[in-house]
Scaffold this motif. Structure first.
Motif, mmCIF file in Angstrom:
data_model
loop_
_atom_site.group_PDB
_atom_site.id
_atom_site.type_symbol
_atom_site.label_atom_id
_atom_site.label_comp_id
_atom_site.label_asym_id
_atom_site.label_seq_id
_atom_site.Cartn_x
_atom_site.Cartn_y
_atom_site.Cartn_z
ATOM 1 N N HIS A 97 0.803 -1.223 0.000
ATOM 2 C CA HIS A 97 0.000 0.000 0.000
ATOM 3 C C HIS A 97 0.842 1.282 0.000
ATOM 4 O O HIS A 97 0.386 2.323 -0.474
ATOM 5 N N ASN A 98 2.059 1.206 0.567
ATOM 6 C CA ASN A 98 2.891 2.411 0.666
ATOM 7 C C ASN A 98 4.368 2.026 0.526
ATOM 8 O O ASN A 98 5.093 1.941 1.524
ATOM 9 N N PRO A 99 4.853 1.818 -0.691
ATOM 10 C CA PRO A 99 6.238 1.365 -0.916
ATOM 11 C C PRO A 99 7.291 2.345 -0.389
ATOM 12 O O PRO A 99 8.335 1.922 0.105
ATOM 13 N N LEU A 100 7.014 3.651 -0.485
ATOM 14 C CA LEU A 100 7.990 4.657 -0.046
ATOM 15 C C LEU A 100 8.219 4.583 1.466
ATOM 16 O O LEU A 100 9.372 4.570 1.929
ATOM 17 N N LEU A 101 7.136 4.534 2.224
ATOM 18 C CA LEU A 101 7.245 4.411 3.677
ATOM 19 C C LEU A 101 7.880 3.082 4.062
ATOM 20 O O LEU A 101 8.642 3.001 5.028
ATOM 21 N N SER A 102 7.587 2.043 3.292
ATOM 22 C CA SER A 102 8.177 0.731 3.537
ATOM 23 C C SER A 102 9.699 0.783 3.410
ATOM 24 O O SER A 102 10.429 0.211 4.237
ATOM 25 N N LYS A 103 10.198 1.485 2.400
ATOM 26 C CA LYS A 103 11.654 1.638 2.213
ATOM 27 C C LYS A 103 12.264 2.402 3.381
ATOM 28 O O LYS A 103 13.355 2.053 3.865
ATOM 29 N N LEU A 104 11.577 3.442 3.842
ATOM 30 C CA LEU A 104 12.053 4.229 4.985
ATOM 31 C C LEU A 104 12.170 3.359 6.232
ATOM 32 O O LEU A 104 13.159 3.449 6.982
ATOM 33 N N VAL A 105 11.176 2.510 6.450
ATOM 34 C CA VAL A 105 11.192 1.607 7.606
ATOM 35 C C VAL A 105 12.361 0.631 7.525
ATOM 36 O O VAL A 105 13.069 0.395 8.514
#
Length: 223
Positions: A79-87
């Motif tokens: 649902h949110n690839p960008l936030l996933s990368k940040l995590v």
């Protein structure tokens, strides 16, 4: 706690769902954190340096496994690839870089300075967890109440620790038991969340298969 751990391992094997296994890892981390707050490592290990390393690795393991479990539970990558990368960047920093700094004692981080730095990391982990939950709320509304109860119990129980540190609470046993109760409430609550997510996923797959069958039937009728 051990019973819940065994049940989740059994479910991960029987249902072939890795989410139960990831949750089992988190429960294991909570178990080790409980031993840390009880002072088990300091009492049973003769070397203070080794006990120091084990305690900090345990606390880091707890934070990181909760964060990783959260992104798996809400399927953040989908649902949110960008936030996933940040995590994942934060997890790499907290798991690898902080471990290196701890083991090499770079910048003289041991004892007080390391404790303060890890407290900042703990707060950052909680902020990331709540950010993940809020950002994925639209796609996982049913999980929100479980996290509010579970993490609320953890935060309420964790409040007593700084109170003991500044000397407001004199009895450490009270602090220890409050943390135990908070973590147990959180584990039970998140167990319901995992079960609910699995049931909804199963229903979605069932509806998808039914839709595919109906579509195939229409195609055959048209042919």
């Amino acid at each position: 706690m051990i019973i819940i751990l065994i049940i989740n391992i059994f479910y991960s094997i029987a249902l072939k769902d890795s989410l139960f296994f990831v949750y089992s890892i988190y429960i294991l981390s909570v178990f080790f954190v409980t031993l840390t707050f009880e002072g088990f490592f300091w009492k049973m290990i003769s070397s203070p340096i080794l006990a120091y390393h084990i305690c900090y690795f345990t606390l880091r393991f707890w934070c990181d496994s909760l964060l990783f479990f959260t992104i798996r539970l809400v399927t953040l990558k989908k649902h949110n690839p960008l936030l996933s990368k940040l995590v994942f960047i934060f997890l790499f920093y907290h798991t690898v870089i902080m471990a290196f700094l701890q083991l090499t004692d770079a910048f003289n981080l041991r004892l007080e300075l390391m404790g303060k730095w890890e407290f900042i990391n703990f707060v950052a982990t909680l902020v990331l967890i709540f950010t993940v939950i809020i950002c994925s709320y639209k796609n996982n509304k049913y999980l929100f109440k479980y996290y509010i109860i579970g993490l609320g119990a953890i935060l309420l129980s964790a409040i007593v620790f700084p109170l003991y540190t500044i000397g407001y609470l004199k009895d450490y046993i009270v602090t220890e038991h409050c943390i135990k109760i908070g973590t147990l409430v959180e584990i039970i609550t998140l167990s319901f969340a995992v079960s609910r997510r699995f049931r909804i996923t199963e229903n979605d797959l069932k509806l998808k298969k039914e839709g595919e069958l109906k579509l195939n039937e229409k195609v055959h009728e048209l042919e």
